[in-house]
Design an enzyme around this catalytic site. Structure first.
Site, PDB file in Angstrom:
ATOM      1  N   THR A 202       0.767  -1.352  -0.076  1.00 36.90           N
ATOM      2  CA  THR A 202      -0.141  -0.007  -0.007  1.00 36.90           C
ATOM      3  C   THR A 202       0.806   1.128   0.032  1.00 36.90           C
ATOM      4  O   THR A 202       2.037   1.100   0.623  1.00 36.90           O
ATOM      5  CB  THR A 202      -0.843   0.005   1.279  1.00 36.90           C
ATOM      6  OG1 THR A 202      -1.807  -0.818   1.092  1.00 36.90           O
ATOM      7  CG2 THR A 202      -1.701   1.465   1.472  1.00 36.90           C
ATOM      8  N   ARG A 230     -14.947  -6.155  -0.059  1.00 39.66           N
ATOM      9  CA  ARG A 230     -14.358  -5.717   1.192  1.00 39.66           C
ATOM     10  C   ARG A 230     -13.699  -4.234   0.924  1.00 39.66           C
ATOM     11  O   ARG A 230     -13.087  -3.946  -0.135  1.00 39.66           O
ATOM     12  CB  ARG A 230     -13.455  -6.834   1.622  1.00 39.66           C
ATOM     13  CG  ARG A 230     -12.379  -6.411   2.748  1.00 39.66           C
ATOM     14  CD  ARG A 230     -11.167  -5.857   2.405  1.00 39.66           C
ATOM     15  NE  ARG A 230     -10.345  -5.442   3.522  1.00 39.66           N
ATOM     16  CZ  ARG A 230      -9.233  -4.946   3.659  1.00 39.66           C
ATOM     17  NH1 ARG A 230      -8.999  -4.295   2.686  1.00 39.66           N
ATOM     18  NH2 ARG A 230      -8.496  -4.915   4.628  1.00 39.66           N
ATOM     19  N   GLY A 232     -11.029  -1.608   2.839  1.00 39.42           N
ATOM     20  CA  GLY A 232     -10.023  -1.359   3.907  1.00 39.42           C
ATOM     21  C   GLY A 232      -9.917   0.116   4.308  1.00 39.42           C
ATOM     22  O   GLY A 232     -10.957   0.577   4.213  1.00 39.42           O
ATOM     23  N   ASP A 233      -8.998   0.277   5.253  1.00 40.28           N
ATOM     24  CA  ASP A 233      -8.900   1.617   5.838  1.00 40.28           C
ATOM     25  C   ASP A 233      -8.344   2.605   5.158  1.00 40.28           C
ATOM     26  O   ASP A 233      -8.814   3.866   5.361  1.00 40.28           O
ATOM     27  CB  ASP A 233      -7.798   1.553   6.942  1.00 40.28           C
ATOM     28  CG  ASP A 233      -6.566   1.086   6.774  1.00 40.28           C
ATOM     29  OD1 ASP A 233      -6.468   0.015   5.738  1.00 40.28           O
ATOM     30  OD2 ASP A 233      -5.482   1.725   6.823  1.00 40.28           O
ATOM     31  N   THR A 253      -0.786   1.995   6.789  1.00 40.18           N
ATOM     32  CA  THR A 253      -0.728   0.620   6.243  1.00 40.18           C
ATOM     33  C   THR A 253      -0.618  -0.412   7.077  1.00 40.18           C
ATOM     34  O   THR A 253       0.017  -0.587   7.912  1.00 40.18           O
ATOM     35  CB  THR A 253       0.359   0.760   5.358  1.00 40.18           C
ATOM     36  OG1 THR A 253       0.687  -0.814   4.700  1.00 40.18           O
ATOM     37  CG2 THR A 253       1.810   1.106   5.907  1.00 40.18           C
ATOM     38  N   GLY A 254      -1.316  -1.675   6.726  1.00 36.63           N
ATOM     39  CA  GLY A 254      -1.449  -2.960   7.556  1.00 36.63           C
ATOM     40  C   GLY A 254      -2.668  -3.437   7.561  1.00 36.63           C
ATOM     41  O   GLY A 254      -3.491  -3.010   6.459  1.00 36.63           O
ATOM     42  N   GLY A 256      -6.038  -3.731   7.474  1.00 36.27           N
ATOM     43  CA  GLY A 256      -7.143  -2.475   7.562  1.00 36.27           C
ATOM     44  C   GLY A 256      -8.213  -2.511   8.631  1.00 36.27           C
ATOM     45  O   GLY A 256      -8.732  -1.588   9.238  1.00 36.27           O
TER      46      GLY A 256
HETATM   47  N1  ASP Z   1      -4.318  -1.242   4.832  1.00 35.93           N
HETATM   48  C1  ASP Z   1      -4.587  -2.022   3.537  1.00 35.93           C
HETATM   49  C2  ASP Z   1      -5.934  -2.618   3.840  1.00 35.93           C
HETATM   50  O1  ASP Z   1      -6.377  -3.029   4.578  1.00 35.93           O
HETATM   51  C3  ASP Z   1      -3.458  -3.048   3.353  1.00 35.93           C
HETATM   52  C4  ASP Z   1      -2.115  -2.884   3.493  1.00 35.93           C
HETATM   53  O2  ASP Z   1      -1.779  -1.648   3.841  1.00 35.93           O
HETATM   54  O3  ASP Z   1      -1.504  -3.629   3.453  1.00 35.93           O
HETATM   55  O4  ASP Z   1      -6.715  -2.651   2.825  1.00 35.93           O
END
Ligand code: ASP
Length: 346
Positions: A202, A230, A232-233, A253-254, A256
């Site tokens: 991301t 779905r 994400g954040d 990032t992570g 979400g």
């Molecule tokens: N945060 C992103 C999501 O959940 C994915 C990522 O940052 O790796 O869509």
């Protein structure tokens, strides 16, 4: 008697009033000392996660370092040539969206149904204006679509086919074939359906520009094998993306779902603005205490109104970098990294 009683309350009232006043002042005084020496600050990330030994592999690490360096200098060129924060953020993210190394635009991860469904958001701290798109399949640069939502629609977030149609109506570049976003790597995952595959990557960018305006942007393909539309954040304002000129600009990032539950973007801004925590204290609390209590792996990049910045992560790595220009001397300081170590560019 009644008058005497009222008078006896006065000191208590005065005390309360003073207490409130003190708390308000305290909030700002507690911040780290301002860094007026920075004309502008650009911070980028290219995703967080388990990196294995990538940082020790010169060939792989080199590719990421060079991409981070390019991204930072794209932002620098925009700002040095009179562009503002939102222009810099968009230019940086457009570059990442074109680079197959990252999970955004070309190179995005794929849904369980076999589609590339992209999310992006951008927010400006000067007026809290924001735009986001979720689950778009045909917009070449989702960050531009997010910006168009912000500037050319009465809404903050558009999703799916409606968002694609809006982008087309705005004259943005679209791709007919959703496979435009595919790379050999993503197609290999699909064939083998490696449910555990997680493509880190991301991308995000936060900027404090020379006018003192904060901007944050994020773009992603989301999580591998995501189902049922779905989201994400990243496109959720206040979760993966947030900016407020009285506080901070942040891009996450992570995993979400956890970043949404903890409203990480707004949470960070609120801790900084209302509790008077420093940017680093506030970010560390969220990343290491709140998210770590669960399985909330990931990280964030943030810059505050005074030019302090932070890039914490609670997993093995996060592609990230910063570049700032000193006021007066014009000296440019730049560094990037994958794991704990940051490499300063000479
Ligand atoms: N945060 C992103 C999501 O959940 C994915 C990522 O940052 O790796 O869509």
């Amino acid at each position: 008697m009644k008058k005497g009683f009222l008078l006896s309350l006065l000191p208590a009232f005065a005390l309360l009033a003073t207490g409130c006043g003190d708390r308000t002042t305290g909030n700002t005084d507690n911040h780290q000392p301002p860094v007026p020496s920075r004309e502008y600050v650009i911070v980028v990330h290219g995703g967080a996660g388990e990196m294995g030994d990538q940082a020790d592999n010169p060939e792989i690490a080199g590719k990421y370092y060079s991409a981070l360096d390019t991204a930072l200098n794209i932002g620098r060129d925009v700002l040095d040539n009179g562009g503002n924060g939102p222009e810099a953020v968009r230019a940086v993210i457009r570059y990442f969206e074109s680079n197959p190394l990252f999970n955004a635009g070309v190179g995005a991860t794929i849904s369980a149904e076999g589609y590339f469904e992209l999310d992006a958001a951008i927010m400006e701290g000067k007026d809290l204006s924001a735009g986001a798109v979720a689950g778009v399949r045909h917009v070449k640069h989702p960050i531009d679509a997010a910006y168009a939502v912000k500037t050319a629609s009465p809404h903050v977030m558009l999703s799916g086919t409606g968002a694609d149609r809006f982008a087309e109506e705005q004259g943005l570049e679209t791709v007919e074939d959703n496979k435009y976003f595919a790379t050999p790597k993503t197609m290999k995952w699909v064939k083998e359906f490696q449910a555990k595959s997680k493509k880190n990557g991301t991308v995000g960018c936060v900027v404090l520009d020379s006018e003192g305006n904060l901007t944050a942007g994020t773009s992603t393909g989301g999580m591998f094998g995501k189902k049922w539309g779905r989201i994400g954040d990243a496109p959720v304002i206040g979760a993966g993306t947030y900016a407020d000129n009285e506080g901070v600009a942040v891009s996450c990032t992570g995993h979400g779902e956890y970043f949404i539950r903890h409203s990480v973007g707004y949470n960070l801004n609120a801790r900084y603005k209302f509790l008077g925590e420093s940017l680093e204290e506030a970010a560390s609390h969220i990343i290491f205490n709140e998210l770590n209590r669960e399985e909330g792996n990931g990280g964030l990049i943030a810059v505050d109104k005074d030019g302090n910045f932070t890039m914490p992560f609670n997993c093995s790595g996060m592609y990230r970098g910063y570049l700032y220009k000193e006021k007066g001397t014009g000296k440019v300081v730049e560094a990037y990294g994958i794991n704990d170590k940051l490499i300063e560019k000479q």
